[in-house]
Design an enzyme around this catalytic site. Structure first.
Site, PDB file in Angstrom:
ATOM      1  CB  CYS A 132      -0.947   0.001   1.188  1.00 13.89           C
ATOM      2  SG  CYS A 132      -2.008  -1.441   1.237  1.00 13.89           S
ATOM      3  CG  HIS A 273      -3.507   3.287   2.336  1.00 13.30           C
ATOM      4  ND1 HIS A 273      -3.952   2.889   1.090  1.00 13.30           N
ATOM      5  CD2 HIS A 273      -3.491   2.162   3.100  1.00 13.30           C
ATOM      6  CE1 HIS A 273      -4.188   1.596   1.109  1.00 13.30           C
ATOM      7  NE2 HIS A 273      -3.922   1.125   2.318  1.00 13.30           N
ATOM      8  CG  ASN A 303      -6.688  -1.040   1.108  1.00 12.71           C
ATOM      9  OD1 ASN A 303      -5.967  -0.568   0.242  1.00 12.71           O
ATOM     10  ND2 ASN A 303      -6.228  -1.512   2.245  1.00 12.71           N
TER      11      ASN A 303
HETATM   12  N1  COA Z   1     -18.597  -9.820   7.772  1.00  9.47           N
HETATM   13  C1  COA Z   1     -19.181 -10.144   8.942  1.00  9.47           C
HETATM   14  N2  COA Z   1     -18.464 -10.468  10.037  1.00  9.47           N
HETATM   15  C2  COA Z   1     -17.127 -10.474   9.909  1.00  9.47           C
HETATM   16  C3  COA Z   1     -16.492 -10.174   8.711  1.00  9.47           C
HETATM   17  C4  COA Z   1     -17.278  -9.831   7.611  1.00  9.47           C
HETATM   18  N3  COA Z   1     -16.745  -9.520   6.402  1.00  9.47           N
HETATM   19  N4  COA Z   1     -15.154 -10.256   8.906  1.00  9.47           N
HETATM   20  C5  COA Z   1     -14.970 -10.618  10.182  1.00  9.47           C
HETATM   21  N5  COA Z   1     -16.155 -10.753  10.788  1.00  9.47           N
HETATM   22  C6  COA Z   1     -16.391 -11.107  12.169  1.00  9.47           C
HETATM   23  C7  COA Z   1     -15.278 -11.917  12.774  1.00  9.47           C
HETATM   24  O1  COA Z   1     -15.426 -13.278  12.471  1.00  9.47           O
HETATM   25  C8  COA Z   1     -15.440 -11.633  14.244  1.00  9.47           C
HETATM   26  O2  COA Z   1     -16.455 -12.457  14.748  1.00  9.47           O
HETATM   27  P1  COA Z   1     -16.364 -13.090  16.227  1.00  9.47           P
HETATM   28  O3  COA Z   1     -16.338 -11.916  17.158  1.00  9.47           O
HETATM   29  O4  COA Z   1     -17.587 -13.889  16.328  1.00  9.47           O
HETATM   30  O5  COA Z   1     -15.099 -13.884  16.236  1.00  9.47           O
HETATM   31  C9  COA Z   1     -15.957 -10.193  14.274  1.00  9.47           C
HETATM   32  O6  COA Z   1     -16.449  -9.925  12.956  1.00  9.47           O
HETATM   33  C10 COA Z   1     -14.918  -9.174  14.664  1.00  9.47           C
HETATM   34  O7  COA Z   1     -13.761  -9.380  13.897  1.00  9.47           O
HETATM   35  P2  COA Z   1     -12.488  -8.486  14.110  1.00  9.47           P
HETATM   36  O8  COA Z   1     -11.385  -8.988  13.256  1.00  9.47           O
HETATM   37  O9  COA Z   1     -12.214  -8.344  15.573  1.00  9.47           O
HETATM   38  O10 COA Z   1     -13.031  -7.083  13.572  1.00  9.47           O
HETATM   39  P3  COA Z   1     -12.342  -5.678  13.675  1.00  9.47           P
HETATM   40  O11 COA Z   1     -13.254  -4.733  14.310  1.00  9.47           O
HETATM   41  O12 COA Z   1     -10.943  -5.780  14.187  1.00  9.47           O
HETATM   42  O13 COA Z   1     -12.246  -5.244  12.148  1.00  9.47           O
HETATM   43  C11 COA Z   1     -10.899  -5.258  10.155  1.00  9.47           C
HETATM   44  C12 COA Z   1     -11.597  -6.085  11.209  1.00  9.47           C
HETATM   45  C13 COA Z   1     -10.245  -6.212   9.168  1.00  9.47           C
HETATM   46  C14 COA Z   1     -11.920  -4.399   9.449  1.00  9.47           C
HETATM   47  C15 COA Z   1      -9.845  -4.355  10.829  1.00  9.47           C
HETATM   48  O14 COA Z   1      -9.016  -5.113  11.655  1.00  9.47           O
HETATM   49  C16 COA Z   1      -8.995  -3.622   9.836  1.00  9.47           C
HETATM   50  O15 COA Z   1      -9.468  -2.783   9.092  1.00  9.47           O
HETATM   51  N6  COA Z   1      -7.674  -3.859   9.812  1.00  9.47           N
HETATM   52  C17 COA Z   1      -6.772  -3.212   8.902  1.00  9.47           C
HETATM   53  C18 COA Z   1      -6.784  -3.991   7.677  1.00  9.47           C
HETATM   54  C19 COA Z   1      -6.252  -3.275   6.477  1.00  9.47           C
HETATM   55  O16 COA Z   1      -6.796  -2.306   6.063  1.00  9.47           O
HETATM   56  N7  COA Z   1      -5.221  -3.815   5.893  1.00  9.47           N
HETATM   57  C20 COA Z   1      -4.723  -3.406   4.639  1.00  9.47           C
HETATM   58  C21 COA Z   1      -3.443  -2.697   4.701  1.00  9.47           C
HETATM   59  S1  COA Z   1      -3.482  -1.131   5.402  1.00  9.47           S
END
Ligand code: COA
Length: 346
Positions: A132, A273, A303
């Protein structure tokens, strides 16, 4: 605290003192016409529009057509940037393409772009792998070449066709990404205070496993097992990347400000970003740059990795939001973990 996450310009000296500087002569972007909404994803996987939009700010993403490759999107963005710059493709001295989704492992996507644009057959070009942060890294290199006088016109493209390299069975990552391309043409500044004032790039190899494509390279060559385990696709530990992103992006913005003796109030636009609006909330909180000065298009694009900042920049430019003399900060962070910032007087 010192170091790259501290937001203090200790480990990388500002580059602005060297002359001649560089400036962005033109910008362009391309987004595929095919749009896939969160509601479309609800029909094919266990997710919801509510979950995706509330956790990320994303409501849709653009997905390339089956016959489109990264270089096709890169070429369209580059043509628009060249047109905006008033520069012919034959005037280019270097082509840099930031991408983790190249047309082929070899040769570089930059060679396809050279051929598609009709640039000089001896115009050098290469792909740059900084995920990224690919555009910020590319801008930093291009700026150094122009500043040093080695090259006059450098094309920097960020392009990703992530829909072909994400794991569509992993709902925690696949919903986050989209396809697209953004480009800028860099040329010499005019010594009028406008141009690229600083760039800072960083990487932390201790975080490799948090965001990577583990299979298909020399470490774990492509095999039936790699295919079965989907190791040739993007693997991400979202929560780890999230925390690092807030710190890294904020620190790089603060470093850019410090390197140019500027305060948050001096910035007209932060073009970050576009990974997650909640990450950007954290950046706003840590840097003090008001939300209304942060350009956010993630709802539409999701993204797009290295394409994210130049797409947002071109959209802001073409919407008339960016005016001559304004101070802009770009920042990006992704796999590596690699990250960085640039401060530009438009
Ligand atoms: N739809 C529905 N539920 C989902 C899901 C989706 N697409 N993806 C994950 N879940 C669920 C998980 O299974 C989890 O369930 P559980 O509590 O029963 O185990 C719950 O949602 C929470 O998951 P979690 O990973 O804790 O969510 P979060 O609030 O941390 O958000 C991201 C997840 C990925 C959105 C967040 O961590 C993020 O944006 N990270 C940065 C990623 C990124 O942008 N990377 C690219 C480079 S910069």
């Amino acid at each position: 605290m010192t170091g790259p996450l501290s937001g203090r310009a200790e480990s990388a000296a500002p580059l602005r003192a060297r002359q001649p500087g560089s400036r962005i002569l033109g910008t362009g972007h391309y987004l595929p016409s095919n749009v896939v909404t969160n509601r479309d994803l609800e029909k094919v996987m266990d997710t919801s529009d509510e979950w995706i939009s509330s956790r990320t700010g994303i409501t849709q993403r653009h997905i390339a057509a089956p016959d489109e490759a990264s270089s096709d999107m890169a070429t369209k963005a580059a043509q628009r940037a060249l047109e905006a710059a008033g520069i012919a493709a034959t005037d280019l001295d270097l082509i840099i393409v930031g991408t983790i989704s190249p047309d082929m492992p070899m040769p570089s996507t930059a060679m396809f772009v050279q051929r598609n644009l009709g640039a000089r057959k001896d115009c050098p070009g290469f792909d740059l792998s900084a995920a990224c942060a690919g555009f910020i890294y590319g801008l930093s290199i291009a700026d150094a070449y122009v500043r040093s006088g080695i090259y006059k016109h450098v094309l920097v493209v960020g392009v990703e066709l992530l829909s072909r390299i994400v794991n569509w069975e992993d709902r925690t990552s696949c919903v986050l990404f989209g396809d697209g391309a953004g480009a800028v043409v860099l040329g010499p500044a005019k010594n009028d205070g406008r141009g690229v004032l600083s760039t800072h790039i960083y990487a932390d190899g201790s975080m490799i496993e948090s965001l990577c494509i583990p299979g298909g390279g020399s470490r774990t060559p492509f095999s039936a097992e790699v295919l079965a385990k989907k190791q040739h696709l993007v693997h991400m530990v979202g929560t780890e990347v999230f925390k690092y992103a807030v710190k890294g992006l904020s620190a790089s913005v603060l470093t850019a400000l410090e390197a140019n003796n500027m305060a948050p109030g001096d910035i007209d636009w932060l073009i970050p970003h576009q990974a997650n609006v909640r990450i950007l909330d954290g950046v706003q909180h840590r840097t003090g740059i008001p939300k209304e000065r942060i350009f956010i298009n993630i709802a539409d694009t999701a993204n797009t990795s290295s394409a994210s900042v130049p797409i947002a920049l071109d959209q802001a430019v073409r919407a008339g939001k960016i005016q001559p003399g304004q101070a802009l900060v770009f920042c990006a962070l992704g796999g590596g973990i690699a990250w960085g910032s640039a401060l530009v007087r438009w």
